[in-house]
Scaffold this active site. Structure first.
Site, PDB file in Angstrom:
ATOM      1  N   GLY A   6      44.473  46.857  43.900  1.00  0.00           N
ATOM      2  CA  GLY A   6      43.972  47.560  42.707  1.00  0.00           C
ATOM      3  C   GLY A   6      44.707  48.866  42.496  1.00  0.00           C
TER       4      GLY A   6
ATOM      5  N   LYS B 116      28.703  46.363  46.132  1.00  0.00           N
ATOM      6  CA  LYS B 116      29.390  47.162  47.152  1.00  0.00           C
ATOM      7  C   LYS B 116      28.761  46.934  48.529  1.00  0.00           C
ATOM      8  CE  LYS B 116      32.410  49.463  46.519  1.00  0.00           C
ATOM      9  NZ  LYS B 116      33.816  48.992  46.526  1.00  0.00           N
TER      10      LYS B 116
HETATM   11  P1  NDP Z   1      38.743  51.706  38.813  1.00  0.00           P
HETATM   12  O1  NDP Z   1      37.954  50.892  37.851  1.00  0.00           O
HETATM   13  O2  NDP Z   1      39.738  52.645  38.291  1.00  0.00           O
HETATM   14  O3  NDP Z   1      39.432  50.773  39.872  1.00  0.00           O
HETATM   15  C1  NDP Z   1      38.968  49.503  40.180  1.00  0.00           C
HETATM   16  C2  NDP Z   1      40.168  48.661  40.519  1.00  0.00           C
HETATM   17  O4  NDP Z   1      39.725  47.352  40.893  1.00  0.00           O
HETATM   18  C3  NDP Z   1      41.122  48.512  39.349  1.00  0.00           C
HETATM   19  O5  NDP Z   1      42.429  48.649  39.813  1.00  0.00           O
HETATM   20  C4  NDP Z   1      40.861  47.077  38.893  1.00  0.00           C
HETATM   21  O6  NDP Z   1      41.988  46.461  38.325  1.00  0.00           O
HETATM   22  C5  NDP Z   1      40.540  46.423  40.217  1.00  0.00           C
HETATM   23  N1  NDP Z   1      39.855  45.157  40.009  1.00  0.00           N
HETATM   24  C6  NDP Z   1      38.649  44.940  39.440  1.00  0.00           C
HETATM   25  N2  NDP Z   1      38.407  43.618  39.384  1.00  0.00           N
HETATM   26  C7  NDP Z   1      39.488  42.993  39.900  1.00  0.00           C
HETATM   27  C8  NDP Z   1      39.864  41.633  40.104  1.00  0.00           C
HETATM   28  N3  NDP Z   1      39.073  40.622  39.753  1.00  0.00           N
HETATM   29  N4  NDP Z   1      41.056  41.378  40.684  1.00  0.00           N
HETATM   30  C9  NDP Z   1      41.895  42.377  41.028  1.00  0.00           C
HETATM   31  N5  NDP Z   1      41.610  43.675  40.853  1.00  0.00           N
HETATM   32  C10 NDP Z   1      40.418  43.968  40.299  1.00  0.00           C
HETATM   33  O7  NDP Z   1      37.650  52.473  39.676  1.00  0.00           O
HETATM   34  P2  NDP Z   1      37.774  53.448  40.930  1.00  0.00           P
HETATM   35  O8  NDP Z   1      39.161  53.830  41.204  1.00  0.00           O
HETATM   36  O9  NDP Z   1      36.772  54.497  40.741  1.00  0.00           O
HETATM   37  O10 NDP Z   1      37.233  52.483  42.069  1.00  0.00           O
HETATM   38  C11 NDP Z   1      38.040  52.068  43.158  1.00  0.00           C
HETATM   39  C12 NDP Z   1      37.146  51.675  44.283  1.00  0.00           C
HETATM   40  O11 NDP Z   1      36.349  52.802  44.664  1.00  0.00           O
HETATM   41  C13 NDP Z   1      36.138  50.566  43.938  1.00  0.00           C
HETATM   42  O12 NDP Z   1      36.020  49.753  45.089  1.00  0.00           O
HETATM   43  C14 NDP Z   1      34.837  51.331  43.688  1.00  0.00           C
HETATM   44  O13 NDP Z   1      33.716  50.522  43.935  1.00  0.00           O
HETATM   45  C15 NDP Z   1      34.992  52.438  44.724  1.00  0.00           C
HETATM   46  N6  NDP Z   1      34.170  53.621  44.489  1.00  0.00           N
HETATM   47  C16 NDP Z   1      34.353  54.394  43.376  1.00  0.00           C
HETATM   48  C17 NDP Z   1      33.587  55.532  43.190  1.00  0.00           C
HETATM   49  C18 NDP Z   1      33.758  56.424  42.011  1.00  0.00           C
HETATM   50  O14 NDP Z   1      32.915  57.317  41.818  1.00  0.00           O
HETATM   51  N7  NDP Z   1      34.800  56.274  41.197  1.00  0.00           N
HETATM   52  C19 NDP Z   1      32.547  55.911  44.170  1.00  0.00           C
HETATM   53  C20 NDP Z   1      32.478  55.049  45.308  1.00  0.00           C
HETATM   54  C21 NDP Z   1      33.263  53.949  45.461  1.00  0.00           C
HETATM   55  P3  NDP Z   1      42.290  46.576  36.751  1.00  0.00           P
HETATM   56  O15 NDP Z   1      42.955  47.913  36.607  1.00  0.00           O
HETATM   57  O16 NDP Z   1      43.171  45.427  36.476  1.00  0.00           O
HETATM   58  O17 NDP Z   1      40.974  46.503  36.042  1.00  0.00           O
END
Ligand code: NDP
Length: 342
Positions: free
Chosen positions: A7, A152
């Protein structure tokens, strides 16, 4: 050493990639579509960056992506509070996706996996009488209640179960951020920065009795890199700086040039206000309703000493995080410009 970041185009992962390249690592980043990777190709050190397409639902994509990597930083997971289809849009990519990544990492002989978990895996109903630590597990979320939190929690449970049952080549470390804010390397508005954008764009009817464990996106990225580098890193790491209530966030923004924005004013952060907000939540989409009913009037209290002590992580002041996030929202056009900045 080559590090796989899943991601890679996401809010947090883009900073992870930036820091890894800055430290001289070779990085392979997975994206769903290479159209979302333009900003990664502009980064210093791009000659050490490889972009591959991979979808969490396709095991084979990760078998290929993991080959030749010593470390996997698995951040990819859908971050949506109001999915159309909970199974398809949240649970399957989060849970089966994590299993696919771990199976591929094991086959490839990866040495370490850093998993981006979340505060959501610790609790979906913070209680100021309970200090959250790495020992906590969210036992209340379900497919029908805070499904993002459930995704999660179940993804992390699946990951530890995999490690327990398969004794793979890698050690796993999980990072648990709370509300991640700060500058974004892309124009996309992330779900967590949207909390601030909503506050500045008049989406809240008043100041709610709600608080978040803020953490800077650059510190979260640093935590992932440290968890990868420190061979003594073990288990779970709660990753948040300090709890900040909406009233404090609004006051900080108002004092720093955002007074003409549509910041909430009406004081709803008291007992009667909480009743009004809970009643009003029934008019909101289900995901928002769940979130409000489990967070209004509740203050997260947590102990972040493990990550500071064991990984040596130093958190930026939350004031810096919030103000730099606001300036960044302005830069990308998510909020109107401040009069002074216009
Ligand atoms: P983003 O939405 O920016 O990032 C999520 C990523 O997951 C994107 O790159 C997205 O790809 C990818 N993704 C989603 N579905 C799929 C799929 N089916 N196949 C491949 N890739 C996929 O959010 P964040 O950066 O905030 O989140 C990143 C991680 O951090 C996640 O695991 C989230 O749960 C965790 N997190 C975030 C927090 C926050 O406050 N932001 C707090 C705690 C945890 P694409 O760009 O193609 O959609």
């Amino acid at each position: 050493m080559r590090v796989l970041v899943t991601g890679a185009g996401g809010f947090i992962a883009s900073w992870v990639v930036e820091q890894l390249l800055g430290a001289g690592y070779r990085v392979r980043g997975t994206v769903r579509s290479s159209r979302g990777a333009g900003h990664l190709r502009q980064m210093p050190g791009v000659e050490r960056l490889e972009i591959v397409e991979a979808d969490l639902l396709r095991q084979g994509d990760f078998d290929l992506a993991c080959r030749g990597c010593e470390v996997v930083i698995h951040t990819a997971s859908p971050y949506v509070l109001t999915p159309k289809d909970v199974q398809r849009d949240l649970l399957q990519p989060a849970i089966a996706g994590t299993r696919h990544v771990l199976e591929a990492a094991a086959k490839a002989g990866v040495k370490r996996v850093v998993l981006t978990s979340s505060m959501a895996a610790l609790t979906d109903e913070p209680d100021k009488a309970h200090v959250l630590t790495e020992a906590d597990w969210n036992t209340k979320s379900s497919e029908f209640r805070n499904p993002y939190y459930y995704s999660k929690t179940m993804a992390e449970r699946e990951a530890w179960k995999f490690v327990e049952e398969h004794r793979p080549s890698f050690q796993m470390v999980a990072i648990h951020p709370f509300l991640v804010a700060g500058p974004s390397l892309t124009p996309e508005l992330n779900t967590s920065n949207k909390v601030l954008a909503d506050m500045l764009n008049g989406a809240y009817p008043g100041i709610l009795d709600i608080a978040w464990g803020f953490v800077d996106v650059r510190d979260v990225a640093r935590a992932h890199v440290l968890a990868m580098e420190r061979m003594d890193a073990r288990g779970r790491y709660l990753c948040a700086n300090r709890t900040v209530g909406m009233r404090e966030v609004v006051a900080l923004l108002r004092a720093n040039g955002y007074g003409n924005h549509r910041l909430p004013r009406a004081p709803l952060d008291w007992m009667v206000g909480n009743w009004i907000v809970r009643a009003g939540a029934y008019l909101q989409p289900k995901g928002v309703r769940d979130y409000l009913s489990t967070h209004i009037g509740r203050k997260p209290v947590f102990d972040n000493s493990k990550i500071r002590r064991e990984l040596g992580l130093a958190f930026r002041p939350v004031e810096t995080t919030i103000l730099e996030a606001a300036a960044d929202l302005e830069k990308w056009g998510h909020i109107p410009e401040r009069a002074e900045a216009a």
